[in-house]
Structure formats: C-alpha cells, structure tokens
Design an enzyme around this catalytic site. Structure first.
Site, short mmCIF file in Angstrom:
data_model
loop_
_atom_site.label_atom_id
_atom_site.label_comp_id
_atom_site.label_asym_id
_atom_site.label_seq_id
_atom_site.Cartn_x
_atom_site.Cartn_y
_atom_site.Cartn_z
N ARG A 262 0.81 -1.23 0.00
CA ARG A 262 0.00 0.00 0.00
C ARG A 262 0.84 1.27 0.00
NH1 ARG A 262 -3.46 -3.13 3.61
NH2 ARG A 262 -5.30 -3.78 2.43
N LYS B 114 4.18 11.03 -11.81
CA LYS B 114 3.37 10.19 -12.69
C LYS B 114 4.05 8.83 -12.81
CE LYS B 114 1.03 13.34 -15.87
NZ LYS B 114 0.92 13.70 -17.31
N GLU C 202 11.75 16.61 -25.47
CA GLU C 202 11.09 17.05 -24.24
C GLU C 202 11.71 18.33 -23.71
OE1 GLU C 202 8.39 15.92 -23.01
OE2 GLU C 202 8.14 13.81 -23.56
N LYS D 22 9.47 22.13 -14.95
CA LYS D 22 8.60 21.02 -14.57
C LYS D 22 8.20 21.13 -13.10
CE LYS D 22 6.64 16.89 -15.18
NZ LYS D 22 7.33 15.70 -15.68
N GLU E 154 -2.67 17.36 -12.29
CA GLU E 154 -2.93 17.67 -13.70
C GLU E 154 -4.41 17.96 -13.95
OE1 GLU E 154 -0.40 15.83 -16.98
OE2 GLU E 154 -2.39 15.04 -17.43
N ARG F 9 -0.90 22.01 -15.48
CA ARG F 9 0.13 21.00 -15.70
C ARG F 9 -0.09 20.27 -17.01
NH1 ARG F 9 2.16 15.97 -11.72
NH2 ARG F 9 3.54 15.06 -13.30
N ASN G 265 1.84 18.42 -21.79
CA ASN G 265 1.52 17.39 -22.78
C ASN G 265 1.53 17.94 -24.21
OD1 ASN G 265 0.99 15.09 -20.98
ND2 ASN G 265 -0.74 16.32 -20.28
N HIS H 6 1.81 15.57 -27.15
CA HIS H 6 1.69 14.19 -26.68
C HIS H 6 0.43 13.48 -27.17
CE1 HIS H 6 5.06 15.37 -24.26
NE2 HIS H 6 5.10 14.22 -23.63
N HIS I 270 1.31 10.14 -28.83
CA HIS I 270 0.88 8.83 -28.34
C HIS I 270 0.12 8.05 -29.41
CE1 HIS I 270 1.07 10.10 -23.81
NE2 HIS I 270 2.25 9.85 -24.33
N HIS J 250 9.44 7.52 -27.93
CA HIS J 250 8.48 8.49 -27.41
C HIS J 250 8.86 9.92 -27.81
CE1 HIS J 250 5.69 10.47 -24.71
NE2 HIS J 250 6.69 11.11 -24.13
#
Length: 392
Positions: free
Chosen positions: A124, A146, A188, A230, A240, A244, A248, A251, A255, A269
C-alpha cells in the site's frame, strides 16, 4: 567540476529535491540517506542500464553504509505491462521488503514509471528515489510523480500519482546515450521553451546542436532549466487538473503515432512527441491562432538537430487517419467525449483547447499525409531517400 545544484518540488510535507550535477551518482548513497526511513533499499533497473551504471550505484550505496538488493528487468517499453508489474511485485515480496524499505529506480522513463508504480501499490505504498539515466527521464518523467504502465488500449492508462522522495540527475552519464536516445530526450527539452519560455527556445536554437552532441555545460543548463519548469508546473497543479496539462504539448498526437507500430523501439516516445509538437503548431495555424512563421521555426529547429517533423521522416507504412483519431480519443485528457489539445498562440504561449472537431483533425492529418506522399514521389523521381526514423 562544480557542486551539484538543487531544486525543490514544493508540495508541502511531500516536497522533495532534484539534485543535478556531474558527481551525483558517486554521491548517491550520501544524498539518499536523509530521506530514507531505514537503511535498506532495493534498486530496480533494466539489463542495459545495469551493465553501464549499476555497479557504480552499488559502490555509492556501500560507501554510505546502506544495505541494498537489485532487481533487473528486461529493457524496453514492453516492461511497462501488467505481467512485468506482477513479476516485479512478486520479486519485491520474495525479498521481504517492509514499509520502511525504499525502492530506487535506476534507468530511463520505463524504469521510473514501472518502479514508481510498484512503489505506489506494494504494501500500500513504499517510498522511492528516482535516479534517471536518460535525458528524457532527467528532464521530464522522473519529476512529478506520474507512474504507470501501458494497456492494450493505450499508453500509461494504468497508474498512480506517487511522488518520489528524491530525484538524482547525474548529467555526466548522459554521454553514454546513443545519439537517437539523446535526440528523443531533446524533444522534451524543446517542449519547455515552446510552452512558456520563448527565451529558452531561443537559447536552444543557438546551443541545441552542441547539447545533443553531449557538451556538458549545455546539458547541465538544459536539465536544470527543464527541471525548474517542470517543478513549477507540478507544484501548481500536482494532479494535472489544469495548467500542468500544458506539459503534454505534442503528446496527444505523439501517443497516437506510437500506438500504431506498437510501443517500443520502432518509434521512440521523444520522436513521436517531436512530430506531435509540429502537428500541434500546424493545427494552431490551421485554426488561425498561431503565426505560420512560428510553426516553420519549430519545424526548422527540430529538423536541424535531427528529429523527425512529419510523416515524411517516418519509414513508409500505411498511416490510417481514422485509426489515429481513434487513438487520440483514448487519451487521458478526454472529457465528456472531447479531446483536450495543447495548442499555441505562438512560441512560448501554449493553452488548453477542448473545441477541436474531428473534421479539423482529419483535414490536418490528411494534408500531412498527402504532403509526405508528394515528397516521397519527388524523392523517388530524383533517386533520393527520405531520412526515415521509424524502423531504423
């Protein structure tokens, strides 16, 4: 040789530092000790990174008097899967990790995402430390919490927000990266200039070629400024829900491009994001929001350093417009059935837009494919070949 520099991701009691420098790996154990709940860590890495950097990290842990185990997983995006996550958690439990044990993610974005998600769900929740070894991971994926894995339906659709306790970015190890990996990370870096910092983009236009060649001063500056940007976005919007999401940029398109050949080495990527950023600028121009000369400037810079900028730079395949749109519809930024795109008013002025219609996407993608086909025909007639990336 200069002392490492520190930035903070300001999240109240969960705040943590990013340490950037050329001696960070050698000092990793000493740097970690203050944030550890116990003196035991488990390093998670892949077989490629292990051969390059694991022994060095283990020496640093020994020097600090830390007890450590290591788990090595297969390299590549295929490790971001439910099967590999299950195996990794089983290996952690076999080693009798406790809630005071800290996981250390030694590797690129795949390892950071996988190890971070394992830390989020094992017992957990375990603490973890990011030790990113790729440019992409140092400037982006290691910061912000993330974590996650891929699903058959799309990239990063299974995961959790789970912040690290510390990020250790040793820029000296980036010189071991293949040029293609360095370029993928550079996409990036460029993103930060395009979102909010036109001055940084101007600096990249002057120094980007040296950066991707591995010049240490330029690398250090780029990693520091990228992490600073960042950290500010994460501190302002950790989950996000708003600004934030600007991170992306490119992206949603990227993606979708990655999904077509399957996630892996066929299209990295960062390569997909580079094409995606150009598409985001082109869509913004198409909608009358961005000056065409800004889109041209972005395209020229990415091409000048060696990144792909459109379908013409990807190896020949049947790109299906409708399939790409379906992939975009599975994006995590979809709300109420509408995709939220990151669009721009110009370089350094990004914004969120949920008003893009499917017909606009079709027009953009169809035009881009037609342009690529026309260029291919011209090259064929001239006996030339395109600088294809996909499948290289």
């Amino acid at each position: 040789m200069t002392a490492p520099q520190r930035l903070q991701v300001a999240l109240g009691e969960r705040s943590y530092d990013i340490v950037i420098g050329t001696t960070v790996m050698a000092e990793a154990g000493t740097l970690m000790r203050p944030v550890l709940k116990s003196q035991r860590v488990v390093v998670i890495t892949d077989s490629n990174v292990a051969g390059l950097h694991l022994a060095r990290l283990q020496r640093a842990l020994d020097d600090a008097g830390l007890s450590h185990d290591s788990i090595v997983v297969p390299p590549g995006d295929g490790s971001k899967s439910l099967d590999q996550l299950g195996r990794l958690i089983g290996q952690l439990l076999d080693r009798k990790v406790e809630r005071s044990t800290t996981l250390v993610a030694l590797g690129g974005g795949v390892i950071g995402d996988l190890a971070g998600f394992a830390a989020a769900v094992t017992l957990r929740g375990l603490d973890f430390v990011q030790v990113p070894t790729s440019l992409l991971a140092q400037v982006d994926s290691s910061v912000g919490g993330k974590t996650g894995i891929n699903a058959p339906q799309g990239k990063n659709l299974i995961g959790a927000f789970h912040q690290p306790r510390l990020v250790l970015a040793d820029t000296s190890i980036l010189t071991t990266l293949p040029r293609r990996e360095m370029l993928a990370g550079y996409a990036e870096v460029v993103k930060y200039g395009l979102i909010r910092d036109p001055g940084f983009f101007h600096w990249l236009e002057a120094h980007g070629a040296d950066l991707v060649q591995g010049e240490r001063a330029e690398l250090q500056h780029a990693v520091l400024e990228s992490c600073r940007a960042k950290a500010a976005e994460v501190a302002a919007d950790e989950r996000e829900r708003g600004q934030r999401a600007l991170l992306n940029l490119g992206h949603t398109f990227g993606h979708a491009l990655e999904a077509e050949p399957g996630y892996g080495d066929k299209l990295l990527h960062g390569e997909a994001v580079a094409v995606g950023m150009v598409m985001a600028f082109d869509l913004s121009v198409q909608r009358g929001h961005c000056p065409p000369e800004d889109a041209d400037r972005v395209r020229r810079h990415l091409a000048a350093v060696g990144l792909p900028t459109g379908f013409a730079d990807l190896a020949p395949r049947h790109w299906d417009v409708e399939r790409l749109i379906v992939h975009m519809g599975r994006d995590m930024k979809v709300s109420g059935g509408r995709i939220t795109f990151v669009l721009v008013r110009g370089i350094g002025d990004a914004y969120l837009d949920a008003t893009v219609e499917a017909d606009e996407l079709r027009a953009l993608l169809t035009g881009a494919l037609n342009d690529a086909d026309q260029l291919a025909r011209e090259n064929d007639s001239a006996g030339l070949t395109s600088r294809a990336i996909l499948g290289s």
